[in-house]
Design an enzyme around this catalytic site. Structure first.
Site, PDB file in Angstrom:
ATOM      1  CB  SER A 188      -0.880  -0.006   1.257  1.00  0.00           C
ATOM      2  OG  SER A 188      -1.537   1.243   1.441  1.00  0.00           O
ATOM      3  CE1 TYR A 195      -3.815  -1.997   5.524  1.00  0.00           C
ATOM      4  CE2 TYR A 195      -3.148   0.218   4.881  1.00  0.00           C
ATOM      5  CZ  TYR A 195      -3.612  -1.042   4.545  1.00  0.00           C
ATOM      6  OH  TYR A 195      -3.871  -1.351   3.226  1.00  0.00           O
TER       7      TYR A 195
END
Length: 254
Positions: free
Chosen positions: A149, A162
């Protein structure tokens, strides 16, 4: 169906939705036999039927790859049933962001389990088979493509765990690339910005509101945009290794 990946077998985690589902359809179009791995049995079986109805070949394997034994058994089943393993796409993911004081430890654990351990367990089990494929395949190469990501490149308040999980995916992919590149096993990482998938639906309460405000006015990527990048990597000739791709929506400037 085209044939650039004819006679290859691709394992795709997170195949029940989003990027994983789009990737399965895209690689099947290229001629790969796709092994569809996900926790939702009905979803992966429905996708397998879609692939076969379109003239492709697919094997549905309901499994939770955050369990090391289940990940190893999944890889074993694919090789036993399909005879080989040429491509691994780790597309399963979890995103449960928000204020670190309010956050629950089990949600943090879930992100680490899915985003890091799931990748680790699948790669560990797949390595011997991928190296065998790299030696025996007509295309003379095998591929692991991990979905990280932009959160694996840039840290953001409220995204700590995350961030940590996706930084880990990016770092591990690069280390594996260095370790196995000279054995014709390519490792690639894709770092998308906002993609219109169920991942954003995992958010709750304040975190969901914050994400909605943050991405207001941004036309999100479609899962197929990432699947196209994956197909580009996997269909590249042996001489060309795509180490890293960052893909943001045109409107996303962070």
């Amino acid at each position: 169906m085209t044939s650039r990946l004819q006679s290859t077998v691709a394992l795709i985690t997170g195949a029940s939705s989003g990027i994983g589902r789009a990737t399965a359809l895209r690689l099947a179009e290229e001629g790969a036999t796709v092994a569809l791995v996900g926790r939702r049995k009905d979803r992966v079986e429905e996708l397998a039927k879609t692939v076969t109805d379109q003239g492709g070949q697919a094997l549905a394997i309901p499994a939770d790859v955050t369990d090391a034994d289940a990940a190893a058994a999944t890889v074993r089943t694919i090789v036993e049933r399909l005879g080989r393993l040429d491509i691994v796409v780790n597309a399963a993911g979890a995103m449960l962001n928000g204020d670190s004081i309010r956050a629950r430890i089990d949600e943090w654990d879930q992100m680490v389990d899915v985003n890091v351990k799931g990748v680790m367990y699948v790669v560990k089990a797949a390595l011997p088979h991928l190296l065998d494929a790299a030696k025996s395949a007509d295309r003379q190469v095998a591929d692991v493509i991990n979905i990280s990501s932009v959160a694996g490149r840039v840290a953001t308040a409220g995204v700590a765990i995350y961030n940590a999980s996706k930084f880990g995916v990016t770092a591990a992919t690069e280390a594996w690339r260095q370790e196995f590149g000279d054995r014709n096993l390519r490792f690639s990482v894709i770092e998308p910005g906002a993609v219109d998938t169920e991942l954003f639906g995992h958010q709750q309460g304040h975190a969901k509101e914050a994400e909605s405000q943050r991405f207001e006015g941004v036309e999100k990527l479609h899962p197929e945009d990432i699947a196209d990048a994956i197909a580009y990597i996997a269909t590249s000739p042996r001489r060309r290794a795509i180490n890293e791709i960052v893909i943001r929506p045109t409107d996303q400037n962070f």
